[in-house]
Design an enzyme around this catalytic site. Structure first.
Site, PDB file in Angstrom:
ATOM      1  N   HIS A  40       0.865  -1.182   0.000  1.00 38.94           N
ATOM      2  CA  HIS A  40       0.000   0.000   0.000  1.00 38.94           C
ATOM      3  C   HIS A  40       0.901   1.232   0.000  1.00 38.94           C
ATOM      4  O   HIS A  40       2.139   1.111  -0.095  1.00 38.94           O
ATOM      5  CB  HIS A  40      -0.948  -0.019   1.199  1.00 38.94           C
ATOM      6  CG  HIS A  40      -0.255  -0.263   2.509  1.00 38.94           C
ATOM      7  ND1 HIS A  40       0.648   0.624   3.040  1.00 38.94           N
ATOM      8  CD2 HIS A  40      -0.295  -1.323   3.359  1.00 38.94           C
ATOM      9  CE1 HIS A  40       1.108   0.141   4.184  1.00 38.94           C
ATOM     10  NE2 HIS A  40       0.559  -1.040   4.398  1.00 38.94           N
ATOM     11  N   GLU A  41       0.275   2.399   0.119  1.00 36.92           N
ATOM     12  CA  GLU A  41       1.038   3.647   0.006  1.00 36.92           C
ATOM     13  C   GLU A  41       2.159   3.741   1.057  1.00 36.92           C
ATOM     14  O   GLU A  41       3.198   4.348   0.798  1.00 36.92           O
ATOM     15  CB  GLU A  41       0.076   4.845   0.088  1.00 36.92           C
ATOM     16  CG  GLU A  41       0.691   6.194  -0.206  1.00 36.92           C
ATOM     17  CD  GLU A  41       1.551   6.266  -1.474  1.00 36.92           C
ATOM     18  OE1 GLU A  41       1.268   5.544  -2.457  1.00 36.92           O
ATOM     19  OE2 GLU A  41       2.537   7.028  -1.465  1.00 36.92           O
ATOM     20  N   HIS A  43       4.081   1.266   2.093  1.00 38.81           N
ATOM     21  CA  HIS A  43       5.238   0.562   1.504  1.00 38.81           C
ATOM     22  C   HIS A  43       5.831   1.371   0.354  1.00 38.81           C
ATOM     23  O   HIS A  43       7.051   1.467   0.213  1.00 38.81           O
ATOM     24  CB  HIS A  43       4.818  -0.796   0.939  1.00 38.81           C
ATOM     25  CG  HIS A  43       4.268  -1.750   1.942  1.00 38.81           C
ATOM     26  ND1 HIS A  43       2.949  -2.138   1.954  1.00 38.81           N
ATOM     27  CD2 HIS A  43       4.867  -2.415   2.968  1.00 38.81           C
ATOM     28  CE1 HIS A  43       2.755  -2.995   2.932  1.00 38.81           C
ATOM     29  NE2 HIS A  43       3.896  -3.175   3.576  1.00 38.81           N
ATOM     30  N   GLY A 153       8.964   1.269   8.433  1.00 36.22           N
ATOM     31  CA  GLY A 153       7.986   2.315   8.723  1.00 36.22           C
ATOM     32  C   GLY A 153       7.889   2.604  10.223  1.00 36.22           C
ATOM     33  O   GLY A 153       7.967   1.692  11.056  1.00 36.22           O
ATOM     34  N   SER A 191      -2.259   0.133   6.580  1.00 35.92           N
ATOM     35  CA  SER A 191      -1.826  -1.201   7.002  1.00 35.92           C
ATOM     36  C   SER A 191      -2.502  -2.224   6.107  1.00 35.92           C
ATOM     37  O   SER A 191      -3.658  -2.032   5.703  1.00 35.92           O
ATOM     38  CB  SER A 191      -2.262  -1.431   8.458  1.00 35.92           C
ATOM     39  OG  SER A 191      -2.246  -2.810   8.758  1.00 35.92           O
TER      40      SER A 191
END
Ligand code: PAF
Length: 291
Positions: A40-41, A43, A153, A191
């Protein structure tokens, strides 16, 4: 317009080592973004950062069974390799390493990596064995890829602290860069597990961000009593709908020791189960900084 290049997708350790050796011979630095896929954004922001800092970017995609505790979502965890490889290509990944469980774990393996202390707080007691699974698989990925920099992250704040300590204690010649949490427009931290939320639960899940932001505001307004902050955050979470709070804590951002009163920068971290999803989030707040 030409289609973005799909990165090489390899499954064996020998293939990764071959590609990385070629990149090193060409004088390139190596950046590694370890993931479990379902990108997703959050990552993608790590991969973009790796692209900025590295000549050659490796993304690993491996749903690591050893970091799932019995009864968790190992079987249902989303596996979307094709889409992930395409997404990696669009943002300039050079190599995707997508090993099988058999490639990553020898049947007769008996060696693990364990960081004590830091793994015994926050998520640790609620997910026994989880961090040992993470530190073992990340050590293996570091040994296989031998990156100069690895990107993680801030959403997984405890994981980042534990991995930094592992790198320091084991003299791994790798820089760990921790990148900011990426949020949805309403504040929910991105997430892969958000996909499990029903529309109602998705709305309720914003309570994690609201609880954290409430604490940030309370500190800005002069509140220094951690117990009061925690009680207010719990109230925000519980009044949003049915949930099970694993923990809400105010701790030191590096040692993860509880801090009370809040007289130095603190990590405010929480983990909440809403339906089938276990969600975590955190912020760092410096009481000396204006709101
Ligand atoms: O943060 C994750 O996605 C995982 O814990 C990691 C670091 C890829 C190890 O499996």
């Amino acid at each position: 317009m030409t289609a973005p290049a799909r990165p090489d997708v390899v499954e064996t350790i020998a293939a990764v080592r071959g590609h990385v050796a070629d990149a090193r011979r060409a004088g390139q630095s190596i950046g590694l973004v370890p993931t479990m896929g379902a990108l997703h954004e959050g990552h993608r922001s790590l991969i973009r950062r790796a692209r900025e800092r590295s000549g050659y970017v490796v993304v690993s995609i491996f749903v690591n069974p050893t970091q799932f505790v019995a009864g968790e979502d190992l079987d249902s965890y989303p596996r979307t390799l094709e889409a992930d490889a395409d997404a990696c290509g669009r943002i300039g990944t050079d190599l995707v390493f997508a090993p099988s469980v058999e490639v990553m774990y020898r049947r007769d393996a008996v060696t693990t990596v364990q960081v004590s202390g830091l793994t015994e707080t926050l998520c640790g007691p609620h997910r026994p064995g989880h961090f040992e699974g993470v530190t073992t698989v990340v050590s293996k990925l570091f040994n296989i890829v031998q990156p100069d920099v690895a990107f993680f992250g801030q959403k997984d704040a405890q994981q980042a602290v534990v991995l930094r300590k592992m790198v320091e204690d084991l003299d791994m010649p790798i820089e760990v860069e921790v990148c900011p949490t990426v949020r949805e427009a309403d504040g929910l931290a991105m997430s892969s597990r958000n996909a499990y939320l029903s529309p109602e639960q998705r709305q309720q899940a914003v309570s994690l961000f609201r609880a954290l932001e409430g604490a940030r505001q309370a500190i800005a307004d002069g509140q220094r009593d951690a117990a009061t902050l925690i009680a207010r955050m719990r109230e925000t979470l519980q009044s949003a709908g049915p949930c099970r709070i694993d923990y809400v804590d105010v701790v030191h951002p590096a040692t993860l020791e509880p801090i009370d009163p809040v007289t130095c920068p603190v990590l405010i971290a929480l983990a909440v189960r809403i339906g089938q999803s276990r969600l975590i989030d955190n912020i760092v707040v410096d009481p000396a900084m204006p709101a």
